[in-house]
Design a protein around this motif. Structure first.
Motif, PDB file in Angstrom:
ATOM      1  N   VAL A   1       0.323  27.546  16.311  1.00 27.53           N
ATOM      2  CA  VAL A   1      -0.397  26.134  15.818  1.00 27.53           C
ATOM      3  C   VAL A   1      -1.044  26.063  14.467  1.00 27.53           C
ATOM      4  CG1 VAL A   1      -1.929  24.543  16.725  1.00 27.53           C
ATOM      5  CG2 VAL A   1      -0.906  25.856  18.513  1.00 27.53           C
ATOM      6  N   ARG A   2      -1.682  27.168  14.229  1.00 29.27           N
ATOM      7  CA  ARG A   2      -2.574  27.140  13.024  1.00 29.27           C
ATOM      8  C   ARG A   2      -1.490  27.132  11.699  1.00 29.27           C
ATOM      9  NH1 ARG A   2      -3.364  29.988   8.607  1.00 29.27           N
ATOM     10  NH2 ARG A   2      -2.072  31.446   9.262  1.00 29.27           N
ATOM     11  N   ALA A   3      -0.126  27.505  11.864  1.00 27.63           N
ATOM     12  CA  ALA A   3       0.717  27.756  10.512  1.00 27.63           C
ATOM     13  C   ALA A   3       1.521  26.514  10.692  1.00 27.63           C
ATOM     14  CB  ALA A   3       1.439  28.874  10.813  1.00 27.63           C
ATOM     15  N   ALA A   4       1.495  25.746  11.820  1.00 29.19           N
ATOM     16  CA  ALA A   4       2.522  24.454  11.944  1.00 29.19           C
ATOM     17  C   ALA A   4       2.012  23.503  10.870  1.00 29.19           C
ATOM     18  CB  ALA A   4       2.489  24.046  13.377  1.00 29.19           C
ATOM     19  N   GLY A   5       2.897  22.613  10.449  1.00 31.81           N
ATOM     20  CA  GLY A   5       2.801  21.815   9.386  1.00 31.81           C
ATOM     21  C   GLY A   5       2.351  20.348  10.026  1.00 31.81           C
ATOM     22  N   SER A   6       2.380  20.241  11.248  1.00 24.33           N
ATOM     23  CA  SER A   6       2.250  19.051  12.114  1.00 24.33           C
ATOM     24  C   SER A   6       1.814  19.449  13.606  1.00 24.33           C
ATOM     25  CB  SER A   6       3.406  18.096  12.156  1.00 24.33           C
ATOM     26  OG  SER A   6       4.430  18.912  12.882  1.00 24.33           O
ATOM     27  N   PRO A   7       1.184  18.495  14.211  1.00 15.45           N
ATOM     28  CA  PRO A   7       0.716  18.905  15.814  1.00 15.45           C
ATOM     29  C   PRO A   7       1.887  19.377  16.581  1.00 15.45           C
ATOM     30  CG  PRO A   7      -0.318  16.915  14.976  1.00 15.45           C
ATOM     31  CD  PRO A   7       0.675  17.421  13.905  1.00 15.45           C
ATOM     32  N   LEU A   8       1.638  20.396  17.615  1.00 16.58           N
ATOM     33  CA  LEU A   8       2.512  21.074  18.167  1.00 16.58           C
ATOM     34  C   LEU A   8       2.390  20.500  19.834  1.00 16.58           C
ATOM     35  CD1 LEU A   8       3.360  24.297  17.093  1.00 16.58           C
ATOM     36  CD2 LEU A   8       4.476  22.443  16.429  1.00 16.58           C
ATOM     37  N   SER A   9       3.450  20.235  20.935  1.00 18.76           N
ATOM     38  CA  SER A   9       3.274  20.183  22.085  1.00 18.76           C
ATOM     39  C   SER A   9       3.387  21.028  22.833  1.00 18.76           C
ATOM     40  CB  SER A   9       4.473  18.861  22.431  1.00 18.76           C
ATOM     41  OG  SER A   9       5.376  19.628  22.433  1.00 18.76           O
ATOM     42  N   SER A  10       2.978  21.338  24.071  1.00 20.61           N
ATOM     43  CA  SER A  10       3.333  22.524  24.851  1.00 20.61           C
ATOM     44  C   SER A  10       4.696  22.907  24.860  1.00 20.61           C
ATOM     45  CB  SER A  10       2.767  22.213  26.271  1.00 20.61           C
ATOM     46  OG  SER A  10       3.443  21.080  26.775  1.00 20.61           O
ATOM     47  N   THR A  11       5.712  21.779  24.827  1.00 23.40           N
ATOM     48  CA  THR A  11       7.165  22.269  25.012  1.00 23.40           C
ATOM     49  C   THR A  11       7.580  23.022  23.496  1.00 23.40           C
ATOM     50  OG1 THR A  11       7.597  20.224  26.284  1.00 23.40           O
ATOM     51  CG2 THR A  11       9.507  20.919  24.901  1.00 23.40           C
ATOM     52  N   ASP A  12       7.059  22.418  22.433  1.00 22.89           N
ATOM     53  CA  ASP A  12       7.202  22.884  21.076  1.00 22.89           C
ATOM     54  C   ASP A  12       6.848  24.364  20.977  1.00 22.89           C
ATOM     55  OD1 ASP A  12       8.069  20.474  19.975  1.00 22.89           O
ATOM     56  OD2 ASP A  12       5.963  19.989  19.480  1.00 22.89           O
TER      57      ASP A  12
END
Length: 225
Positions: free
Chosen positions: A169-180
């Motif tokens: 999550v920290r490294a993601a460029g956008s919010p993530l869902s539980s599916t992601d």
């Protein structure tokens, strides 16, 4: 009663930390300061006794570490808990070297805040009980009191997986869902959601609704920066 000075340039943070202090037995807020200069002025006031400072490290009119060093150079015995979003190892090392007794990284939950204050209170109480020379075991107990045990994970969660999900999550460029997260890490969506919800509960991520297909919005998680 342990007398506390709350120092932060963010007025909302001052209000929040003051409210948190007032919820912990044995502590009372005796002053607030919105910057480094105001903190030093309050600490120099002979008519106001202060035992503990909750100190932000980044303020427009001076760094918190400079405040700590000036206090130590003056011989002030007040204790400091750093309450900051700064998390680089160099700053942490400098804070510990300067004599900070605890280092609490924003954002945090009330439970984490209370743990640090209660650990500090146990340390102060232990010092008050000690008379004259202390034994090695008494010294060990005093120093151990300052080290609050990390909160236990809920049953079924593992530290290693939590760290992996948090980094995703920290490294993601956008919010993530539980599916992601589930697809990226090879776990079930239910498992991913449990870890994400735990991170939200301890203040490491924020929940947000994501609107897409008609119907109920999907909940996504963004790192709390």
């Amino acid at each position: 009663m342990i007398r506390v000075l709350v120092v932060d340039d963010d007025a909302l943070a001052v209000e929040l930390h003051t409210a948190y202090v007032e919820r912990v037995d044995g502590f009372v807020v005796v002053g607030q300061a919105g910057g480094a200069r105001a903190a030093l002025t309050a600490l120099a006031d002979p008519d106001r006794a202060i035992d503990l400072v909750l100190l932000d490290l980044t303020m427009p009119d001076g760094g918190g570490l400079d405040v700590v060093r000036r206090l130590r150079a003056s011989g002030a015995g007040v204790d400091i808990i750093a309450v900051t979003a700064v998390r680089d190892s160099e700053t942490v090392r400098a804070a510990v070297s300067a004599g900070v007794v605890h280092y609490l990284i924003k954002p945090f939950t009330f439970a984490a805040f209370r743990e640090r204050l209660e650990a500090y209170r146990a340390y102060v109480d232990g010092l008050a009980r000690a008379a004259g020379h202390t034994t090695q075991s008494e010294v060990d107990a005093l120093l151990g009191a300052l080290r609050a045990a990390p909160p236990r994970l809920p049953k079924g969660l593992a530290e290693e997986t939590l760290a992996v999900v948090a980094e995703r999550v920290r490294a993601a460029g956008s919010p993530l869902s539980s599916t992601d997260v589930a697809e990226a890490e090879g776990v079930s969506r239910v498992t991913a959601r449990r870890y994400l919800e735990h991170l939200a509960e301890i203040g490491r991520v924020h929940r947000e609704p994501r609107y897409g297909a008609p119907g109920r919005p999907e909940i996504v998680y963004a790192w709390a920066r």
